[in-house]
Design an enzyme around this catalytic site. Structure first.
Site, mmCIF file in Angstrom:
data_model
loop_
_atom_site.group_PDB
_atom_site.id
_atom_site.type_symbol
_atom_site.label_atom_id
_atom_site.label_comp_id
_atom_site.label_asym_id
_atom_site.label_seq_id
_atom_site.Cartn_x
_atom_site.Cartn_y
_atom_site.Cartn_z
ATOM 1 N N ASP A 95 12.636 3.696 -4.041
ATOM 2 C CA ASP A 95 12.951 3.631 -5.471
ATOM 3 C C ASP A 95 12.260 3.474 -6.583
ATOM 4 O O ASP A 95 12.386 3.031 -7.551
ATOM 5 C CB ASP A 95 13.931 2.034 -5.609
ATOM 6 C CG ASP A 95 12.922 0.973 -5.338
ATOM 7 O OD1 ASP A 95 11.087 1.864 -4.672
ATOM 8 O OD2 ASP A 95 13.279 -0.200 -4.765
ATOM 9 N N GLU A 117 15.300 4.364 3.103
ATOM 10 C CA GLU A 117 15.496 2.959 2.730
ATOM 11 C C GLU A 117 16.628 2.981 1.430
ATOM 12 O O GLU A 117 16.714 2.580 0.323
ATOM 13 C CB GLU A 117 14.511 2.631 2.018
ATOM 14 C CG GLU A 117 14.552 1.259 1.153
ATOM 15 C CD GLU A 117 13.054 0.808 1.105
ATOM 16 O OE1 GLU A 117 12.410 0.710 2.030
ATOM 17 O OE2 GLU A 117 13.450 0.281 0.268
ATOM 18 N N GLU A 131 13.054 -0.226 -10.672
ATOM 19 C CA GLU A 131 13.828 0.285 -10.100
ATOM 20 C C GLU A 131 15.513 0.065 -9.035
ATOM 21 O O GLU A 131 15.800 1.294 -8.776
ATOM 22 C CB GLU A 131 12.610 -0.490 -8.545
ATOM 23 C CG GLU A 131 11.343 -0.374 -8.730
ATOM 24 C CD GLU A 131 10.923 -0.566 -9.598
ATOM 25 O OE1 GLU A 131 11.277 -1.780 -10.306
ATOM 26 O OE2 GLU A 131 9.552 -0.226 -9.399
ATOM 27 N N HIS A 208 2.451 -6.795 -8.968
ATOM 28 C CA HIS A 208 2.577 -6.102 -9.717
ATOM 29 C C HIS A 208 3.897 -5.523 -10.509
ATOM 30 O O HIS A 208 3.472 -4.645 -11.646
ATOM 31 C CB HIS A 208 1.860 -4.765 -8.556
ATOM 32 C CG HIS A 208 3.220 -4.286 -7.802
ATOM 33 N ND1 HIS A 208 4.137 -3.685 -8.399
ATOM 34 C CD2 HIS A 208 3.723 -4.246 -6.752
ATOM 35 C CE1 HIS A 208 5.170 -2.661 -7.415
ATOM 36 N NE2 HIS A 208 5.025 -3.919 -6.170
ATOM 37 N N ARG A 210 6.794 -4.304 -13.117
ATOM 38 C CA ARG A 210 6.530 -4.318 -14.507
ATOM 39 C C ARG A 210 7.130 -4.694 -15.090
ATOM 40 O O ARG A 210 7.321 -5.471 -15.634
ATOM 41 C CB ARG A 210 7.706 -2.590 -14.360
ATOM 42 C CG ARG A 210 6.480 -1.419 -14.827
ATOM 43 C CD ARG A 210 6.862 -0.520 -15.216
ATOM 44 N NE ARG A 210 6.788 1.120 -15.485
ATOM 45 C CZ ARG A 210 5.625 0.975 -14.715
ATOM 46 N NH1 ARG A 210 5.320 1.010 -13.875
ATOM 47 N NH2 ARG A 210 5.226 2.554 -15.765
ATOM 48 N N HIS A 241 -4.076 -5.210 -7.959
ATOM 49 C CA HIS A 241 -3.275 -3.624 -7.740
ATOM 50 C C HIS A 241 -3.840 -2.734 -8.959
ATOM 51 O O HIS A 241 -4.733 -3.755 -9.886
ATOM 52 C CB HIS A 241 -1.654 -3.796 -8.389
ATOM 53 C CG HIS A 241 -1.175 -2.874 -8.666
ATOM 54 N ND1 HIS A 241 -0.730 -1.700 -9.135
ATOM 55 C CD2 HIS A 241 0.307 -2.351 -7.912
ATOM 56 C CE1 HIS A 241 0.327 -0.737 -8.900
ATOM 57 N NE2 HIS A 241 0.636 -0.971 -8.146
HETATM 58 C C1 UD1 Z 1 4.629 1.282 -8.959
HETATM 59 C C2 UD1 Z 1 6.850 1.637 -9.016
HETATM 60 C C3 UD1 Z 1 7.259 0.944 -8.538
HETATM 61 C C4 UD1 Z 1 6.331 0.469 -6.854
HETATM 62 C C5 UD1 Z 1 4.940 0.779 -7.255
HETATM 63 C C6 UD1 Z 1 4.023 0.097 -6.375
HETATM 64 C C7 UD1 Z 1 7.538 3.227 -10.418
HETATM 65 C C8 UD1 Z 1 8.224 3.411 -12.237
HETATM 66 N N1 UD1 Z 1 6.971 2.388 -10.033
HETATM 67 O O1 UD1 Z 1 5.082 0.413 -10.026
HETATM 68 O O2 UD1 Z 1 8.411 0.852 -8.114
HETATM 69 O O3 UD1 Z 1 6.938 -0.822 -6.395
HETATM 70 O O4 UD1 Z 1 4.561 1.702 -7.678
HETATM 71 O O5 UD1 Z 1 2.893 -0.464 -6.114
HETATM 72 O O6 UD1 Z 1 7.710 4.429 -9.893
HETATM 73 N N2 UD1 Z 1 -2.981 3.060 -11.047
HETATM 74 C C9 UD1 Z 1 -4.228 3.988 -10.329
HETATM 75 N N3 UD1 Z 1 -4.146 4.432 -9.268
HETATM 76 C C10 UD1 Z 1 -3.471 3.780 -8.372
HETATM 77 C C11 UD1 Z 1 -2.021 3.447 -8.458
HETATM 78 C C12 UD1 Z 1 -2.293 2.925 -9.889
HETATM 79 O O7 UD1 Z 1 -4.741 3.684 -11.507
HETATM 80 O O8 UD1 Z 1 -3.443 4.007 -6.929
HETATM 81 C C13 UD1 Z 1 -2.868 2.429 -12.170
HETATM 82 C C14 UD1 Z 1 -2.981 3.591 -13.699
HETATM 83 O O9 UD1 Z 1 -3.601 3.194 -14.506
HETATM 84 C C15 UD1 Z 1 -1.360 3.581 -13.681
HETATM 85 C C16 UD1 Z 1 -1.233 2.537 -13.121
HETATM 86 O O10 UD1 Z 1 -1.454 1.785 -12.380
HETATM 87 O O11 UD1 Z 1 -0.799 3.819 -14.803
HETATM 88 C C17 UD1 Z 1 0.850 1.849 -13.165
HETATM 89 O O12 UD1 Z 1 1.217 2.714 -11.801
HETATM 90 P P1 UD1 Z 1 2.466 3.240 -11.900
HETATM 91 O O13 UD1 Z 1 3.040 4.064 -10.151
HETATM 92 O O14 UD1 Z 1 2.970 3.999 -13.231
HETATM 93 O O15 UD1 Z 1 2.936 2.037 -12.080
HETATM 94 P P2 UD1 Z 1 3.630 0.448 -10.354
HETATM 95 O O16 UD1 Z 1 3.069 -0.777 -11.572
HETATM 96 O O17 UD1 Z 1 2.466 1.408 -9.414
HETATM 97 N N1 UDP Z 2 -0.442 -3.187 0.926
HETATM 98 C C1 UDP Z 2 -1.802 -2.510 1.038
HETATM 99 N N2 UDP Z 2 -2.499 -3.280 0.563
HETATM 100 C C2 UDP Z 2 -2.880 -3.939 -0.332
HETATM 101 C C3 UDP Z 2 -1.229 -4.946 -0.832
HETATM 102 C C4 UDP Z 2 -0.731 -4.257 -0.139
HETATM 103 O O1 UDP Z 2 -1.419 -2.050 1.769
HETATM 104 O O2 UDP Z 2 -3.931 -4.720 -0.502
HETATM 105 C C5 UDP Z 2 0.627 -3.142 1.339
HETATM 106 C C6 UDP Z 2 1.895 -4.025 2.242
HETATM 107 O O3 UDP Z 2 1.324 -4.631 3.547
HETATM 108 C C7 UDP Z 2 3.292 -2.944 1.297
HETATM 109 C C8 UDP Z 2 3.060 -2.025 0.450
HETATM 110 O O4 UDP Z 2 1.334 -1.837 0.649
HETATM 111 O O5 UDP Z 2 3.465 -2.346 2.707
HETATM 112 C C9 UDP Z 2 3.290 -3.032 -0.507
HETATM 113 O O6 UDP Z 2 2.800 -1.916 -1.564
HETATM 114 P P1 UDP Z 2 4.001 -2.608 -3.352
HETATM 115 O O7 UDP Z 2 3.155 -4.066 -3.021
HETATM 116 O O8 UDP Z 2 2.415 -1.619 -3.877
HETATM 117 O O9 UDP Z 2 4.552 -2.239 -3.633
HETATM 118 P P2 UDP Z 2 6.043 -3.125 -3.394
HETATM 119 O O10 UDP Z 2 6.250 -3.410 -1.653
HETATM 120 O O11 UDP Z 2 6.325 -3.541 -4.730
HETATM 121 O O12 UDP Z 2 6.883 -1.679 -3.437
#
Ligand code: UD1
Ligand code: UDP
Length: 370
Positions: A95, A117, A131, A208, A210, A241
């Site tokens: 999602d 999924e 999502e 984390h 939004r 995160h």
């Molecule tokens: C995204 C997904 C969410 C998922 C989550 C898992 C969307 C809109 N959101 O949310 O569904 O649950 O990932 O974690 O698709 N950043 C870094 N390094 C990284 C990752 C993120 O610096 O490796 C920072 C960046 O500033 C980035 C911000 O985090 O702009 C947010 O990342 P983004 O993918 O937009 O949203 P998530 O909250 O991570």
């Molecule tokens: N996870 C990880 N390292 C961390 C925190 C989470 O490997 O420090 C794993 C966790 O076991 C799960 C996935 O990351 O499999 C969840 O990712 P996230 O919370 O970013 O996204 P969501 O599950 O909300 O989509």
């Protein structure tokens, strides 16, 4: 058949890695891997653990990116990759915005889409945001739906998706979890090495989403801080995160606490081991609601609703909402009432037996009549 897998964030990578491995091993399949890198560091952690080398890397991540930025960059980036590779089908997961936009890009090229999924729903457009809408839209772009549970199938049928296009597979997260959890592992992280898992009770936190950014997150973190301050034998570990907005709130509420350890995101293997050794988990993560029932760890979900009611029915997961008082009270109960704790610490997993990838590949072969 030529199958291109597309993903971009940490959870998609964890859940698709075992599938990509199996696609690569299959002599009937030509497998291509394209990452959008909607996440950078957190994606690369997973790629290195599972030893996956992408054929294409769109490298789109920008600090503090908006959903529109992700959408525009993935849509544009996928166009030339799809035109060059012309796969028979792309596989997307779950999602995220990468999921929906990659499916849309494939539709624009008239390339088939497989949705892994599929069929999770809260029926609330803004929760989780974006999502819920991403998976509804992906569901209507997809040609084949790999649904983790029968409930997910029923959700799709209610949206008039043809039953012939839906396969119940279990969730691939269990495939990933079993591959990692069964290997012996010693922590390398200095904070984790020093934790007293025998003498103290460790609460592992992640947060984390939004829709939780801002006020909700402040309330969630304050409840956790209250618990850490009140219970001498409780320590909190929170791999934060990388979203700068999450980091700001975490530093503001937990900054000076000696009982709350803010650490960098962990590799999947240490993280699974941390969950397995923790007393309980507090999270808004989707994936952790699916993993925890296998580990028998109670989870308080700090969200208003969940698309994973199976985990609640299994007993391991409780919806705690986002109010400070309720989160505090529910956590306190699990710390003080052994009966309440034991009732949740069960290991029955509704998400399958770790063979979801096998089921998906079998269904793909039937679909393409190989
Ligand atoms: C995204 C997904 C969410 C998922 C989550 C898992 C969307 C809109 N959101 O949310 O569904 O649950 O990932 O974690 O698709 N950043 C870094 N390094 C990284 C990752 C993120 O610096 O490796 C920072 C960046 O500033 C980035 C911000 O985090 O702009 C947010 O990342 P983004 O993918 O937009 O949203 P998530 O909250 O991570
Ligand atoms: N996870 C990880 N390292 C961390 C925190 C989470 O490997 O420090 C794993 C966790 O076991 C799960 C996935 O990351 O499999 C969840 O990712 P996230 O919370 O970013 O996204 P969501 O599950 O909300 O989509």
């Amino acid at each position: 058949m030529k199958i291109m897998t597309v993903f971009g964030t940490r959870p998609e990578a964890i859940k698709m890695a075992p599938l990509v491995k199996k696609l690569q091993e299959d002599p009937d399949i030509e497998s291509v891997l394209c990452v959008t890198a909607q996440h950078r560091e957190m994606l690369d952690q997973v790629l290195s653990l599972f030893e996956l080398v992408p054929d294409y890397d769109l490298n789109i991540m920008k600090p503090n990116q908006t959903i529109s930025m992700i959408t525009a960059n993935v849509l544009q980036g996928m166009e030339s990759v799809l035109q060059k590779e012309k796969p028979d089908m792309i596989l997307v997961h779950g999602d995220t915005s990468t999921t929906f936009v990659a499916a849309l890009a494939a539709f624009y090229q008239q390339i088939k889409v497989g949705h892994v999924e599929a069929g999770l729903r809260t029926y609330d457009k803004y929760s989780p945001y974006p999502e819920e809408m991403n998976r509804v839209l992906t569901g209507h772009l997809a040609d084949i739906h790999f649904a983790p549970t029968q409930r997910n199938v029923d959700n799709l049928l209610r949206e008039n998706i043809e039953k012939e296009k839906i396969v119940v597979t279990g969730n691939t997260v269990i495939d990933a979890l079993l591959q990692v959890a069964n290997k012996p592992y010693e922590f390398e992280d200095e904070t984790l090495k020093k934790l007293d898992f025998e003498g103290n009770r460790i609460i592992t936190v992640t947060c984390h989403r939004r829709e939780n950014l801002g006020e909700n997150m402040v309330h969630i973190f304050k409840a956790i801080r209250e618990i850490a301050d009140e219970f001498d034998d409780v320590e909190v570990v929170y791999p934060v995160h990388m979203n700068p907005k999450v980091r700001e709130t975490a530093n503001m509420v937990f900054g000076k606490s000696e009982k709350v350890h803010l650490i960098e995101p962990l590799q999947y293997q240490p993280f699974v081991n941390l969950m397995a050794k923790s007393y309980l988990l507090i999270t808004d993560s989707g994936g952790m609601q699916e993993e925890a029932p296998s580990l028998g760890k109670p989870v308080l979900v700090v969200r208003k609703e969940t698309e994973r009611p199976e985990a609640i029915e299994a007993g391991t997961v409780k919806l705690a909402g986002v109010s400070q008082d309720t989160i505090y009270a529910l956590t306190k109960e699990l710390l003080e009432n052994k009966g309440a704790y034991d009732e949740m610490a069960q290991s029955t997993n509704p998400y399958g037996d770790g063979k979801a990838c096998e089921h998906i590949i079998k269904a793909l072969k039937i679909y393409f009549k190989k």
